[in-house]
Scaffold this motif. Structure first.
Motif, PDB file in Angstrom:
ATOM      1  N   LYS A  99      -6.669  -6.236  -4.030  1.00  0.00           N
ATOM      2  CA  LYS A  99      -7.649  -7.274  -4.362  1.00  0.00           C
ATOM      3  C   LYS A  99      -7.620  -7.547  -5.864  1.00  0.00           C
ATOM      4  O   LYS A  99      -8.659  -7.727  -6.505  1.00  0.00           O
ATOM      5  N   GLY A 100      -6.417  -7.558  -6.427  1.00  0.00           N
ATOM      6  CA  GLY A 100      -6.212  -7.891  -7.834  1.00  0.00           C
ATOM      7  C   GLY A 100      -6.410  -6.759  -8.822  1.00  0.00           C
ATOM      8  O   GLY A 100      -6.160  -6.922 -10.009  1.00  0.00           O
ATOM      9  N   LYS A 101      -6.864  -5.584  -8.359  1.00  0.00           N
ATOM     10  CA  LYS A 101      -7.108  -4.447  -9.258  1.00  0.00           C
ATOM     11  C   LYS A 101      -5.962  -3.444  -9.150  1.00  0.00           C
ATOM     12  O   LYS A 101      -5.632  -3.000  -8.047  1.00  0.00           O
ATOM     13  N   PRO A 102      -5.349  -3.062 -10.287  1.00  0.00           N
ATOM     14  CA  PRO A 102      -4.273  -2.067 -10.260  1.00  0.00           C
ATOM     15  C   PRO A 102      -4.740  -0.746  -9.646  1.00  0.00           C
ATOM     16  O   PRO A 102      -5.903  -0.366  -9.776  1.00  0.00           O
ATOM     17  N   LEU A 103      -3.813  -0.060  -8.974  1.00  0.00           N
ATOM     18  CA  LEU A 103      -4.112   1.199  -8.293  1.00  0.00           C
ATOM     19  C   LEU A 103      -3.453   2.376  -9.002  1.00  0.00           C
ATOM     20  O   LEU A 103      -2.346   2.260  -9.518  1.00  0.00           O
ATOM     21  N   TYR A 104      -4.165   3.512  -8.969  1.00  0.00           N
ATOM     22  CA  TYR A 104      -3.733   4.722  -9.669  1.00  0.00           C
ATOM     23  C   TYR A 104      -3.929   5.949  -8.788  1.00  0.00           C
ATOM     24  O   TYR A 104      -4.748   5.954  -7.875  1.00  0.00           O
ATOM     25  N   LEU A 105      -3.218   7.004  -9.147  1.00  0.00           N
ATOM     26  CA  LEU A 105      -3.439   8.344  -8.605  1.00  0.00           C
ATOM     27  C   LEU A 105      -4.160   9.135  -9.688  1.00  0.00           C
ATOM     28  O   LEU A 105      -4.324   8.639 -10.800  1.00  0.00           O
ATOM     29  N   PHE A 106      -4.565  10.368  -9.397  1.00  0.00           N
ATOM     30  CA  PHE A 106      -5.205  11.214 -10.407  1.00  0.00           C
ATOM     31  C   PHE A 106      -4.447  12.523 -10.476  1.00  0.00           C
ATOM     32  O   PHE A 106      -4.226  13.172  -9.454  1.00  0.00           O
ATOM     33  N   ASP A 110     -10.080  -2.386 -15.833  1.00  0.00           N
ATOM     34  CA  ASP A 110      -9.087  -3.381 -15.408  1.00  0.00           C
ATOM     35  C   ASP A 110      -9.824  -4.604 -14.888  1.00  0.00           C
ATOM     36  O   ASP A 110     -10.830  -4.485 -14.189  1.00  0.00           O
ATOM     37  N   VAL A 111      -9.309  -5.771 -15.224  1.00  0.00           N
ATOM     38  CA  VAL A 111      -9.903  -7.025 -14.768  1.00  0.00           C
ATOM     39  C   VAL A 111      -9.119  -7.507 -13.546  1.00  0.00           C
ATOM     40  O   VAL A 111      -7.893  -7.685 -13.621  1.00  0.00           O
ATOM     41  N   ALA A 112      -9.825  -7.714 -12.438  1.00  0.00           N
ATOM     42  CA  ALA A 112      -9.176  -8.178 -11.208  1.00  0.00           C
ATOM     43  C   ALA A 112      -8.447  -9.491 -11.456  1.00  0.00           C
ATOM     44  O   ALA A 112      -8.939 -10.364 -12.168  1.00  0.00           O
ATOM     45  N   ASP A 113      -7.258  -9.600 -10.881  1.00  0.00           N
ATOM     46  CA  ASP A 113      -6.420 -10.803 -10.936  1.00  0.00           C
ATOM     47  C   ASP A 113      -5.938 -11.165 -12.336  1.00  0.00           C
ATOM     48  O   ASP A 113      -5.482 -12.281 -12.556  1.00  0.00           O
ATOM     49  N   LEU A 148       4.935  -6.669  -0.501  1.00  0.00           N
ATOM     50  CA  LEU A 148       3.475  -6.595  -0.367  1.00  0.00           C
ATOM     51  C   LEU A 148       2.916  -7.916   0.115  1.00  0.00           C
ATOM     52  O   LEU A 148       3.412  -8.980  -0.237  1.00  0.00           O
ATOM     53  N   ALA A 149       1.856  -7.837   0.893  1.00  0.00           N
ATOM     54  CA  ALA A 149       1.141  -9.017   1.374  1.00  0.00           C
ATOM     55  C   ALA A 149      -0.337  -8.817   1.069  1.00  0.00           C
ATOM     56  O   ALA A 149      -0.810  -7.693   0.962  1.00  0.00           O
ATOM     57  N   ALA A 150      -1.064  -9.918   0.937  1.00  0.00           N
ATOM     58  CA  ALA A 150      -2.492  -9.872   0.644  1.00  0.00           C
ATOM     59  C   ALA A 150      -3.185  -8.913   1.605  1.00  0.00           C
ATOM     60  O   ALA A 150      -2.812  -8.847   2.761  1.00  0.00           O
ATOM     61  N   PRO A 151      -4.103  -8.118   1.117  1.00  0.00           N
ATOM     62  CA  PRO A 151      -4.782  -8.143  -0.174  1.00  0.00           C
ATOM     63  C   PRO A 151      -4.059  -7.366  -1.281  1.00  0.00           C
ATOM     64  O   PRO A 151      -4.625  -7.118  -2.334  1.00  0.00           O
ATOM     65  N   TYR A 152      -2.803  -6.991  -1.060  1.00  0.00           N
ATOM     66  CA  TYR A 152      -2.033  -6.259  -2.068  1.00  0.00           C
ATOM     67  C   TYR A 152      -1.225  -7.231  -2.904  1.00  0.00           C
ATOM     68  O   TYR A 152      -0.837  -8.302  -2.446  1.00  0.00           O
ATOM     69  N   SER A 153      -0.975  -6.856  -4.154  1.00  0.00           N
ATOM     70  CA  SER A 153      -0.162  -7.666  -5.050  1.00  0.00           C
ATOM     71  C   SER A 153       0.508  -6.737  -6.053  1.00  0.00           C
ATOM     72  O   SER A 153       0.351  -5.520  -5.991  1.00  0.00           O
ATOM     73  N   VAL A 154       1.234  -7.327  -6.987  1.00  0.00           N
ATOM     74  CA  VAL A 154       1.986  -6.561  -7.981  1.00  0.00           C
ATOM     75  C   VAL A 154       1.490  -6.897  -9.380  1.00  0.00           C
ATOM     76  O   VAL A 154       1.269  -8.057  -9.714  1.00  0.00           O
ATOM     77  N   VAL A 155       1.320  -5.852 -10.184  1.00  0.00           N
ATOM     78  CA  VAL A 155       0.971  -5.983 -11.598  1.00  0.00           C
ATOM     79  C   VAL A 155       2.181  -5.487 -12.380  1.00  0.00           C
ATOM     80  O   VAL A 155       2.754  -4.456 -12.047  1.00  0.00           O
TER      81      VAL A 155
END
Length: 124
Positions: A94-101, A48-51, A75-82
């Protein structure tokens, strides 16, 4: 007196119903890492490419690595929505999508850390 009681009752109902709909943050800090609201470890993917506003983990990848959903949280910085390819909203840090495993079965598991050297626990 009756009117005051009605107004008080209406105000109390509004306060209690608002509390019932309060949103839990989709992620939080715990023991130096990010976890979801259930305490499950959160990961990023090196591809994934940040931002970029995109996730490249879709289809079978997203089955093994479920995206952390935004829900109705603000959400507020450093969180955002993709916005994902399927239109779903995913939390980014910080611009990178988040995942669980999928192989993490209980809070505190970190089985996805360094899988194929491209998946990493989010440390804070």
């Amino acid at each position: 007196m009756k009117r005051s009681l009605i107004l008080f009752s209406a105000a109390a109902t509004l306060v209690f119903s608002s509390a019932a709909f309060a949103q839990t943050a989709p992620v939080k800090k715990a023991d130096g890492i990010l976890v979801n609201s259930a305490g499950m470890t959160v990961y990023t993917f090196d591809k994934d490419v940040a931002d970029s506003g995109k996730s490249v983990c879709n289809g079978p990848c997203a089955t093994a690595w479920p995206p952390v959903a935004v829900g109705d949280a603000k959400l507020a910085a450093p969180y955002s929505v993709v916005t994902r390819d399927d239109g779903a909203k995913q939390v980014a840090y910080k611009g990178k999508p988040l995942y669980l495993f999928v192989s993490d079965t209980k809070a505190g598991d970190r089985n996805g850390d360094n899988v194929k050297e491209v998946w990493h626990v989010v440390k804070d």
